[in-house]
Design a protein around this motif. Sequence first.
Motif, PDB file in Angstrom:
ATOM      1  N   LYS A  61       0.836  -1.187   0.000  1.00 53.89           N
ATOM      2  CA  LYS A  61       0.000   0.000   0.000  1.00 53.89           C
ATOM      3  C   LYS A  61       0.886   1.258   0.000  1.00 53.89           C
ATOM      4  CE  LYS A  61      -3.867  -2.226   0.110  1.00 53.89           C
ATOM      5  NZ  LYS A  61      -4.758  -2.199  -1.070  1.00 53.89           N
ATOM      6  N   ASP A  62       0.294   2.375  -0.401  1.00 49.15           N
ATOM      7  CA  ASP A  62       1.051   3.615  -0.489  1.00 49.15           C
ATOM      8  C   ASP A  62       1.721   3.959   0.829  1.00 49.15           C
ATOM      9  OD1 ASP A  62       0.259   3.818  -3.101  1.00 49.15           O
ATOM     10  OD2 ASP A  62      -1.314   5.302  -2.732  1.00 49.15           O
ATOM     11  N   SER A  63       1.009   3.666   1.936  1.00 51.30           N
ATOM     12  CA  SER A  63       1.548   4.043   3.246  1.00 51.30           C
ATOM     13  C   SER A  63       2.803   3.261   3.607  1.00 51.30           C
ATOM     14  CB  SER A  63       0.485   3.825   4.325  1.00 51.30           C
ATOM     15  OG  SER A  63       0.120   2.457   4.399  1.00 51.30           O
ATOM     16  N   GLU A  64       3.025   2.091   2.996  1.00 55.46           N
ATOM     17  CA  GLU A  64       4.186   1.278   3.366  1.00 55.46           C
ATOM     18  C   GLU A  64       5.315   1.319   2.348  1.00 55.46           C
ATOM     19  OE1 GLU A  64       3.432  -2.953   3.621  1.00 55.46           O
ATOM     20  OE2 GLU A  64       1.893  -2.858   2.068  1.00 55.46           O
ATOM     21  N   VAL A  65       5.051   1.834   1.143  1.00 63.59           N
ATOM     22  CA  VAL A  65       6.097   1.853   0.111  1.00 63.59           C
ATOM     23  C   VAL A  65       7.326   2.612   0.592  1.00 63.59           C
ATOM     24  CG1 VAL A  65       6.681   2.766  -2.162  1.00 63.59           C
ATOM     25  CG2 VAL A  65       4.562   1.488  -1.851  1.00 63.59           C
ATOM     26  N   ARG A  66       7.104   3.710   1.280  1.00 58.71           N
ATOM     27  CA  ARG A  66       8.237   4.523   1.731  1.00 58.71           C
ATOM     28  C   ARG A  66       9.086   3.808   2.781  1.00 58.71           C
ATOM     29  NH1 ARG A  66       3.694   7.005   4.068  1.00 58.71           N
ATOM     30  NH2 ARG A  66       3.643   6.964   6.358  1.00 58.71           N
ATOM     31  N   ASN A  67       8.539   2.742   3.356  1.00 62.03           N
ATOM     32  CA  ASN A  67       9.292   2.012   4.379  1.00 62.03           C
ATOM     33  C   ASN A  67      10.124   0.865   3.815  1.00 62.03           C
ATOM     34  OD1 ASN A  67       8.272   3.564   6.530  1.00 62.03           O
ATOM     35  ND2 ASN A  67       6.381   2.360   6.544  1.00 62.03           N
ATOM     36  N   VAL A  68      10.009   0.629   2.497  1.00 68.08           N
ATOM     37  CA  VAL A  68      10.764  -0.481   1.895  1.00 68.08           C
ATOM     38  C   VAL A  68      12.265  -0.317   2.113  1.00 68.08           C
ATOM     39  CG1 VAL A  68      11.381  -1.589  -0.272  1.00 68.08           C
ATOM     40  CG2 VAL A  68       8.979  -1.103   0.235  1.00 68.08           C
ATOM     41  N   PRO A  69      12.864   0.824   1.752  1.00 69.79           N
ATOM     42  CA  PRO A  69      14.318   0.936   1.953  1.00 69.79           C
ATOM     43  C   PRO A  69      14.727   0.955   3.424  1.00 69.79           C
ATOM     44  CG  PRO A  69      13.405   3.032   1.229  1.00 69.79           C
ATOM     45  CD  PRO A  69      12.322   2.023   1.089  1.00 69.79           C
ATOM     46  N   VAL A  70      13.808   1.349   4.294  1.00 63.90           N
ATOM     47  CA  VAL A  70      14.120   1.404   5.721  1.00 63.90           C
ATOM     48  C   VAL A  70      14.123   0.012   6.341  1.00 63.90           C
ATOM     49  CG1 VAL A  70      13.381   2.298   7.952  1.00 63.90           C
ATOM     50  CG2 VAL A  70      13.163   3.733   5.913  1.00 63.90           C
ATOM     51  N   ALA A  71      13.143  -0.803   5.977  1.00 64.75           N
ATOM     52  CA  ALA A  71      12.952  -2.087   6.633  1.00 64.75           C
ATOM     53  C   ALA A  71      13.685  -3.239   5.944  1.00 64.75           C
ATOM     54  CB  ALA A  71      11.466  -2.412   6.715  1.00 64.75           C
ATOM     55  N   ARG A  72      13.856  -3.156   4.627  1.00 68.77           N
ATOM     56  CA  ARG A  72      14.499  -4.251   3.912  1.00 68.77           C
ATOM     57  C   ARG A  72      16.011  -4.051   3.880  1.00 68.77           C
ATOM     58  NH1 ARG A  72      10.394  -5.823  -1.083  1.00 68.77           N
ATOM     59  NH2 ARG A  72       8.800  -6.761   0.279  1.00 68.77           N
ATOM     60  N   LYS A  73      16.705  -5.039   3.354  1.00 68.77           N
ATOM     61  CA  LYS A  73      18.168  -5.028   3.368  1.00 68.77           C
ATOM     62  C   LYS A  73      18.734  -5.141   1.959  1.00 68.77           C
ATOM     63  CE  LYS A  73      18.257  -7.144   7.950  1.00 68.77           C
ATOM     64  NZ  LYS A  73      18.561  -8.347   8.751  1.00 68.77           N
ATOM     65  N   SER A  74      20.004  -4.736   1.820  1.00 71.73           N
ATOM     66  CA  SER A  74      20.749  -4.860   0.574  1.00 71.73           C
ATOM     67  C   SER A  74      22.057  -5.587   0.858  1.00 71.73           C
ATOM     68  CB  SER A  74      21.062  -3.474  -0.010  1.00 71.73           C
ATOM     69  OG  SER A  74      19.884  -2.742  -0.249  1.00 71.73           O
ATOM     70  N   ILE A  75      22.672  -6.077  -0.223  1.00 75.95           N
ATOM     71  CA  ILE A  75      23.967  -6.743  -0.077  1.00 75.95           C
ATOM     72  C   ILE A  75      25.064  -5.688   0.078  1.00 75.95           C
ATOM     73  CG2 ILE A  75      25.671  -8.240  -1.184  1.00 75.95           C
ATOM     74  CD1 ILE A  75      23.381  -9.654  -2.574  1.00 75.95           C
TER      75      ILE A  75
ATOM     76  N   LYS B 249      22.450  -6.007   4.979  1.00 75.57           N
ATOM     77  CA  LYS B 249      22.156  -5.009   6.001  1.00 75.57           C
ATOM     78  C   LYS B 249      21.227  -3.940   5.437  1.00 75.57           C
ATOM     79  CE  LYS B 249      26.437  -5.172   8.792  1.00 75.57           C
ATOM     80  NZ  LYS B 249      27.522  -4.348   9.360  1.00 75.57           N
ATOM     81  N   ARG B 250      20.575  -3.250   6.340  1.00 79.14           N
ATOM     82  CA  ARG B 250      19.805  -2.080   5.949  1.00 79.14           C
ATOM     83  C   ARG B 250      20.757  -0.950   5.563  1.00 79.14           C
ATOM     84  NH1 ARG B 250      15.318  -2.049  10.842  1.00 79.14           N
ATOM     85  NH2 ARG B 250      14.009  -3.757  10.038  1.00 79.14           N
ATOM     86  N   PRO B 251      20.314  -0.027   4.667  1.00 73.71           N
ATOM     87  CA  PRO B 251      18.998   0.105   4.041  1.00 73.71           C
ATOM     88  C   PRO B 251      18.823  -0.849   2.854  1.00 73.71           C
ATOM     89  CG  PRO B 251      20.413   1.836   3.228  1.00 73.71           C
ATOM     90  CD  PRO B 251      21.225   1.073   4.249  1.00 73.71           C
ATOM     91  N   GLY B 252      17.583  -0.880   2.363  1.00 69.91           N
ATOM     92  CA  GLY B 252      17.267  -1.784   1.270  1.00 69.91           C
ATOM     93  C   GLY B 252      17.244  -1.114  -0.077  1.00 69.91           C
TER      94      GLY B 252
END
Length: 356
Positions: free
Chosen positions: A293-307, A327-330
């Motif tokens: 949902k729109d309200s959670e899209v902005r939290n993707v890089p905050v909550a998910r991780k990258s290599i 590790k975060r950010p995503g």
Amino acid sequence: MMTHTLIIAEAGVNHDGSLDKALALVDAAADAGADIVKFQTFNAKALAGGAAKKADYQQRTTDAAESQLAMLERLELPQAAHHTLIARAAERGIEFLSTPFDDASLGFLLSLKLPRIKIGSGDLTNAPLLHAAARAGATLILSTGMATLSEVEEALGVLAHGYAQRNDPAGIASFRAAWRDPAARAALARHVSLLHCTTEYPCPITDVNLAAMATMRSAFQLPVGYSDHTDGFEVSVASVALGATIVEKHLTLDRKATGPDHAASLEPDDFKRMVRAIRNVEAALGDGVKAPKDSEVRNVPVARKSIVAARALKAGEIIGPADITAKRPGAGRPPIDYWSLIGTAAPRALEPDDPV
């Protein structure tokens, strides 16, 4: 698309025979946000004989020495009062509904051209009343308290025969034939909703059996709802999460008042809370599509991780399993690429936590 549960405020006989109280119940139902306010229409002498006994809950909540007939005569709503209540309901923007308990009362309600009529659980097996309602083409809400699945099917066969506008029935075989007829079943589907119900006041939580709603929906392919006689309103809210399209709950001005249904009812403030809770559940159910949902899209890089690099690496150095981590950010390369990077050369010099 968000569903809208039809919420019925069952004023019933909680007016105690007073038109002023009945009007106050219409106002309370409208103020609470109900869609419909429902009463009961009956001629006491046509409904009960002198030998009819009260139910245990009626014995507890009314004068135990009073007969059922005397109680009903005291609670009877005159036909003239219906017109006054219908006018008040229209003024308040709420639908008026009633349940007939005898043939003459059904005829009277049909003459009022109401949008729908409610048939109570006690008349589920009253085939002549059901057939007359269907023959008139009435839209019905049928309550199923005390009934087995086969009894509900028999009642629906009666209604199907009536809606098909056939000759007078020759008996149960006629109703079973109507139930087998796809055209008669289609007419039924256009006119009838079912309410699951447990006919006890108040209903013990362990006797609710909300799962029976799904059983009836699957068996009959009709809209189903719930008529709630429990204390409180959490079961009504739960029924909406389970697919109830209609919720009926008793409304009273005073739960401590003397009368058969007051103790199993909600007072106006609690009824309003129930309506709000149901509307919140409707909004929460959503459309069933699993997507952010729109309200959670902005939290993707905050909550998910990258290599990222787990240690310092030189440009061109072959990456091993311990050289990278997530590790975060995503905002970078997703961790699902971890294995595809093992054995490849570092594209540049990397410090710990640098994105790869």
